[in-house]
Write a protein that holds these residues in place. Structure first.
Motif, PDB file in Angstrom:
ATOM      1  N   CYS A 258       4.745   1.924 -12.292  1.00 30.48           N
ATOM      2  CA  CYS A 258       4.547   0.987 -11.182  1.00 30.48           C
ATOM      3  C   CYS A 258       5.835   0.823 -10.370  1.00 30.48           C
ATOM      4  CB  CYS A 258       4.096  -0.370 -11.704  1.00 30.48           C
ATOM      5  SG  CYS A 258       2.368  -0.428 -12.257  1.00 30.48           S
ATOM      6  N   ALA A 259       6.975   0.735 -11.043  1.00 36.71           N
ATOM      7  CA  ALA A 259       8.247   0.588 -10.339  1.00 36.71           C
ATOM      8  C   ALA A 259       8.554   1.816  -9.488  1.00 36.71           C
ATOM      9  CB  ALA A 259       9.372   0.344 -11.354  1.00 36.71           C
ATOM     10  N   GLU A 260       8.369   2.990 -10.048  1.00 38.86           N
ATOM     11  CA  GLU A 260       8.605   4.225  -9.308  1.00 38.86           C
ATOM     12  C   GLU A 260       7.682   4.335  -8.105  1.00 38.86           C
ATOM     13  OE1 GLU A 260      10.745   7.566 -10.976  1.00 38.86           O
ATOM     14  OE2 GLU A 260      11.516   5.706 -10.128  1.00 38.86           O
ATOM     15  N   TRP A 261       6.431   3.961  -8.285  1.00 41.27           N
ATOM     16  CA  TRP A 261       5.436   4.017  -7.206  1.00 41.27           C
ATOM     17  C   TRP A 261       5.820   3.077  -6.062  1.00 41.27           C
ATOM     18  CZ3 TRP A 261       1.935   0.086  -5.667  1.00 41.27           C
ATOM     19  CH2 TRP A 261       0.911   0.501  -4.791  1.00 41.27           C
ATOM     20  N   MET A 262       6.170   1.836  -6.389  1.00 39.49           N
ATOM     21  CA  MET A 262       6.557   0.878  -5.356  1.00 39.49           C
ATOM     22  C   MET A 262       7.817   1.319  -4.631  1.00 39.49           C
ATOM     23  SD  MET A 262       6.409  -1.791  -3.495  1.00 39.49           S
ATOM     24  CE  MET A 262       5.080  -2.833  -4.110  1.00 39.49           C
ATOM     25  N   ALA A 263       8.805   1.798  -5.371  1.00 35.89           N
ATOM     26  CA  ALA A 263      10.066   2.215  -4.753  1.00 35.89           C
ATOM     27  C   ALA A 263       9.868   3.384  -3.788  1.00 35.89           C
ATOM     28  CB  ALA A 263      11.079   2.588  -5.831  1.00 35.89           C
ATOM     29  N   SER A 264       8.877   4.205  -4.048  1.00 37.84           N
ATOM     30  CA  SER A 264       8.628   5.366  -3.189  1.00 37.84           C
ATOM     31  C   SER A 264       7.883   5.002  -1.909  1.00 37.84           C
ATOM     32  CB  SER A 264       7.829   6.429  -3.954  1.00 37.84           C
ATOM     33  OG  SER A 264       6.484   5.991  -4.175  1.00 37.84           O
ATOM     34  N   LEU A 265       7.230   3.829  -1.892  1.00 37.93           N
ATOM     35  CA  LEU A 265       6.386   3.458  -0.758  1.00 37.93           C
ATOM     36  C   LEU A 265       6.921   2.285   0.048  1.00 37.93           C
ATOM     37  CD1 LEU A 265       2.850   3.613  -2.434  1.00 37.93           C
ATOM     38  CD2 LEU A 265       3.823   5.279  -0.851  1.00 37.93           C
ATOM     39  N   GLY A 266       7.430   1.272  -0.629  1.00 34.04           N
ATOM     40  CA  GLY A 266       7.768   0.027   0.027  1.00 34.04           C
ATOM     41  C   GLY A 266       6.591  -0.930   0.011  1.00 34.04           C
ATOM     42  N   ALA A 270       2.455  -0.101   0.090  1.00 38.17           N
ATOM     43  CA  ALA A 270       1.834  -0.319  -1.224  1.00 38.17           C
ATOM     44  C   ALA A 270       0.667  -1.293  -1.120  1.00 38.17           C
ATOM     45  CB  ALA A 270       2.879  -0.843  -2.208  1.00 38.17           C
ATOM     46  N   ILE A 271       0.831  -2.343  -0.309  1.00 40.16           N
ATOM     47  CA  ILE A 271      -0.266  -3.302  -0.123  1.00 40.16           C
ATOM     48  C   ILE A 271      -1.449  -2.639   0.567  1.00 40.16           C
ATOM     49  CG2 ILE A 271      -0.938  -5.360   1.188  1.00 40.16           C
ATOM     50  CD1 ILE A 271       1.780  -6.564   0.515  1.00 40.16           C
ATOM     51  N   LEU A 272      -1.180  -1.799   1.566  1.00 41.78           N
ATOM     52  CA  LEU A 272      -2.270  -1.101   2.253  1.00 41.78           C
ATOM     53  C   LEU A 272      -3.067  -0.220   1.289  1.00 41.78           C
ATOM     54  CD1 LEU A 272      -0.571  -0.007   5.611  1.00 41.78           C
ATOM     55  CD2 LEU A 272      -2.381  -1.721   5.315  1.00 41.78           C
ATOM     56  N   ILE A 273      -2.374   0.392   0.355  1.00 37.92           N
ATOM     57  CA  ILE A 273      -3.024   1.325  -0.571  1.00 37.92           C
ATOM     58  C   ILE A 273      -3.722   0.600  -1.722  1.00 37.92           C
ATOM     59  CG2 ILE A 273      -2.573   3.151  -2.275  1.00 37.92           C
ATOM     60  CD1 ILE A 273      -0.301   4.100  -0.430  1.00 37.92           C
ATOM     61  N   ALA A 274      -3.084  -0.434  -2.260  1.00 37.36           N
ATOM     62  CA  ALA A 274      -3.569  -1.007  -3.528  1.00 37.36           C
ATOM     63  C   ALA A 274      -3.629  -2.528  -3.534  1.00 37.36           C
ATOM     64  CB  ALA A 274      -2.690  -0.528  -4.677  1.00 37.36           C
ATOM     65  N   PRO A 300      -3.306 -14.800  -1.084  1.00 38.01           N
ATOM     66  CA  PRO A 300      -2.200 -13.831  -1.006  1.00 38.01           C
ATOM     67  C   PRO A 300      -2.627 -12.477  -1.561  1.00 38.01           C
ATOM     68  CG  PRO A 300      -1.811 -15.435  -2.748  1.00 38.01           C
ATOM     69  CD  PRO A 300      -2.989 -15.927  -1.971  1.00 38.01           C
ATOM     70  N   ILE A 301      -1.987 -11.442  -1.063  1.00 36.64           N
ATOM     71  CA  ILE A 301      -2.363 -10.073  -1.423  1.00 36.64           C
ATOM     72  C   ILE A 301      -1.168  -9.355  -2.047  1.00 36.64           C
ATOM     73  CG2 ILE A 301      -3.151  -7.846  -0.537  1.00 36.64           C
ATOM     74  CD1 ILE A 301      -4.585  -9.343   1.693  1.00 36.64           C
ATOM     75  N   ALA A 302      -1.435  -8.619  -3.121  1.00 35.51           N
ATOM     76  CA  ALA A 302      -0.408  -7.800  -3.761  1.00 35.51           C
ATOM     77  C   ALA A 302      -1.086  -6.620  -4.448  1.00 35.51           C
ATOM     78  CB  ALA A 302       0.372  -8.624  -4.780  1.00 35.51           C
ATOM     79  N   PRO A 303      -0.352  -5.529  -4.645  1.00 35.00           N
ATOM     80  CA  PRO A 303      -0.900  -4.424  -5.445  1.00 35.00           C
ATOM     81  C   PRO A 303      -1.144  -4.881  -6.880  1.00 35.00           C
ATOM     82  CG  PRO A 303       1.005  -3.703  -4.176  1.00 35.00           C
ATOM     83  CD  PRO A 303       0.977  -5.195  -4.093  1.00 35.00           C
ATOM     84  N   VAL A 304      -2.350  -4.634  -7.384  1.00 31.99           N
ATOM     85  CA  VAL A 304      -2.734  -5.027  -8.742  1.00 31.99           C
ATOM     86  C   VAL A 304      -3.309  -3.812  -9.454  1.00 31.99           C
ATOM     87  CG1 VAL A 304      -4.173  -6.543 -10.159  1.00 31.99           C
ATOM     88  CG2 VAL A 304      -3.252  -7.384  -7.976  1.00 31.99           C
ATOM     89  N   PHE A 305      -2.880  -3.613 -10.696  1.00 29.37           N
ATOM     90  CA  PHE A 305      -3.401  -2.514 -11.504  1.00 29.37           C
ATOM     91  C   PHE A 305      -3.750  -3.031 -12.898  1.00 29.37           C
ATOM     92  CE2 PHE A 305      -0.623  -0.453  -8.417  1.00 29.37           C
ATOM     93  CZ  PHE A 305      -1.462   0.537  -7.913  1.00 29.37           C
ATOM     94  N   ASN A 306      -4.900  -2.600 -13.410  1.00 29.17           N
ATOM     95  CA  ASN A 306      -5.271  -2.847 -14.801  1.00 29.17           C
ATOM     96  C   ASN A 306      -4.737  -1.716 -15.667  1.00 29.17           C
ATOM     97  OD1 ASN A 306      -6.835  -5.063 -13.989  1.00 29.17           O
ATOM     98  ND2 ASN A 306      -8.723  -3.854 -13.891  1.00 29.17           N
ATOM     99  N   LEU A 307      -4.302  -2.061 -16.866  1.00 24.34           N
ATOM    100  CA  LEU A 307      -3.862  -1.031 -17.807  1.00 24.34           C
ATOM    101  C   LEU A 307      -4.426  -1.329 -19.187  1.00 24.34           C
ATOM    102  CD1 LEU A 307      -2.272   1.505 -18.413  1.00 24.34           C
ATOM    103  CD2 LEU A 307      -0.249   0.094 -18.792  1.00 24.34           C
ATOM    104  N   VAL A 308      -5.418  -0.540 -19.567  1.00 29.71           N
ATOM    105  CA  VAL A 308      -5.990  -0.564 -20.917  1.00 29.71           C
ATOM    106  C   VAL A 308      -6.191   0.876 -21.345  1.00 29.71           C
ATOM    107  CG1 VAL A 308      -7.148  -2.798 -20.636  1.00 29.71           C
ATOM    108  CG2 VAL A 308      -8.365  -0.696 -20.012  1.00 29.71           C
ATOM    109  N   ASP A 309      -6.413   1.090 -22.630  1.00 27.82           N
ATOM    110  CA  ASP A 309      -6.635   2.456 -23.089  1.00 27.82           C
ATOM    111  C   ASP A 309      -8.085   2.867 -22.851  1.00 27.82           C
ATOM    112  OD1 ASP A 309      -8.137   1.406 -25.243  1.00 27.82           O
ATOM    113  OD2 ASP A 309      -6.396   1.382 -26.567  1.00 27.82           O
TER     114      ASP A 309
END
Length: 434
Positions: A258-266, A270-274, A300-309
């Motif tokens: 997630c950190a690498e992804w955000m740093a590459s986009l800004g 990132a909000i537009l995508i996710a 409010p809007i922010a990129p959100v990701f679920n992480l489960v196996d």
């Protein structure tokens, strides 16, 4: 070769920070960051929380620093962001803060979850970091219809959980904060001894009860049933509710991705995508007096990701796997037995702990060698006996970020690794034939 980022981890020493640190600066293998600072309220020399056998090796390395600090004090947080002399400013911030003890008061939950994250988030925005990743523990309950993606409005369960959720709304409203939210399932893995939300679907033997969660409490208590040669029973049939799990290795890997992804986009891209809307789930009368809260109508809007196996874990499936590992069985109570147990809940809880704690103590004393002190406990309260349901879809993080699960399935081998490492550090009883 481009310069590696520097990173700072706030909080989580008693949850997931140790594993994240081991990923970022492994004692053996290539480092992902040039410098790492970990900041939390606990002491590590001497330790005032469980550290596990491997974390001290991480701290012993050059360019790795642990700082004990009161994160409720803005000046302490600001100081923590100041890099060592000659080092670059911190570019990645991992926010693993938040109160996890469910019996804490709402006032404490606000102070140690909402207020602490706000202080860190505001300072991170002022410092213009490249990525700010917030770890959201499994504080939600999903409906029977699942799995649920990030657009669905899942509900926080307890007052403590409501303030974990309100924290996301607050962070998402901070201008220029490159926020990514990672919502995880119930965590398991080596040296994971915390149980934030006991993924609880009460289990009972013929005369006692147990909650189900792939966490240390359940693993410990399941071993007790195996030791006693008694089955575990649950009143929560048919056991099809989702109780999604995630390995600690994937929590760490997901935070980094997630950190690498955000740093590459800004932030804006990132909000537009996710980006996802974060809805209000609090009491309007409570938020108006808390500095930094959003108005109830705000979304409010922010990129959100679920992480489960990918295990698609359910109470029935998990219960069967764990009990089989410890040589016992998993069964369901009848309707009559279930009703009777609920009527006598206080008595049941007391009897549970008499059996569990007494038997666990016996196991520790008969271990070869005997174990005098362990971070693992068999005590259960009423919250641990309540029912939990959590079913997330993990498709978005796979497709958008390209994250590939390190531990896609919960297996007996994973359980064996957990128990073997506890045995090796002297936290788990070594019993003949087990």
């Amino acid at each position: 070769m481009s310069q590696k980022p520097s990173a700072i981890i706030f909080g989580g020493l008693n949850t997931c920070s140790r594993a994240l640190a081991a990923l970022l600066v492994p004692p053996e293998g290539e480092r992902l960051v040039s410098h790492l600072r970990i900041v939390d309220r606990f002491s590590v020399y001497p330790p005032t929380t469980y550290l596990g056998a491997e974390f001290p090796k991480v701290l012993a390395q050059p360019d790795v620093e642990y700082r004990q600090a009161n994160l409720t004090v803005p000046s302490a947080v600001a100081s923590a962001f100041d890099p060592p002399s000659g080092k670059a400013p911190y570019s990645y911030v991992f926010d693993l803060t938040g109160e996890t003890n469910h019996d804490r008061s709402e006032v404490i939950a606000i102070k140690l979850t909402f207020t602490v994250a706000r202080i860190i988030g505001l300072e991170a925005a002022r410092r213009k970091v490249n990525a700010y990743v917030r770890l959201q523990q499994p504080v939600y309950e999903t409906s029977d219809k699942g799995p649920h993606d990030e657009k669905e409005d899942v509900k926080p369960v307890r007052p403590l959980d409501v303030w974990w959720h309100e924290t996301l709304r607050m962070l998402a409203s901070i201008d220029d904060l490159p926020l990514v939210i990672l919502r995880i399932g119930f965590v398991y893995g080596p040296y994971v001894e915390f149980g934030l939300c006991n993924l609880s679907s009460s289990f009972f033997s013929d005369d006692m009860g147990l909650t189900f969660l792939i966490d240390p409490l359940v693993i410990t208590v399941a071993s007790i049933y195996g030791y006693m040669n008694k089955p575990m029973k649950t009143p929560w049939g048919p056991g099809k509710d989702g109780v999604n799990t995630v390995h600690i290795d994937d929590v760490s890997g997901g935070l980094w991705a997630c950190a690498e992804w955000m740093a590459s986009l800004g932030r804006q891209q990132a909000i537009l995508i996710a980006g996802e809307k974060i809805y209000f789930h609090n009491d309007k009368s409570k938020v108006k007096d808390i500095e930094g809260t959003c108005i109830p109508d705000a979304q409010p809007i922010a990129p959100v990701f679920n992480l489960v196996d990918d295990s698609e874990m359910t109470m029935a499936k998990g219960g069967s796997m764990i009990t089989e590992f410890f040589g016992t069985t998993f069964e369901f109570y009848s309707f009559f037995e279930n009703a009777l147990a609920k009527l006598k809940l206080d008595d049941v809880v007391e009897e549970i702990n008499e059996h569990h704690v007494g038997t666990w103590t016996e196991m520790l004393q008969t271990s070869n060698p005997p174990i005098g002190q362990t971070p693992l406990d068999a005590y259960m309260d009423q919250w641990a006996l309540s029912r939990r349901k959590l079913s997330y879809s993990n498709n978005k993080i796979k497709k958008v970020i390209g994250y590939k699960l390190i531990r896609p399935q919960f297996t007996h081998d994973a359980l064996r690794e957990v128990v073997d490492k506890w045995k090796a550090e002297g936290s788990w009883p070594a019993l003949e034939g087990r």
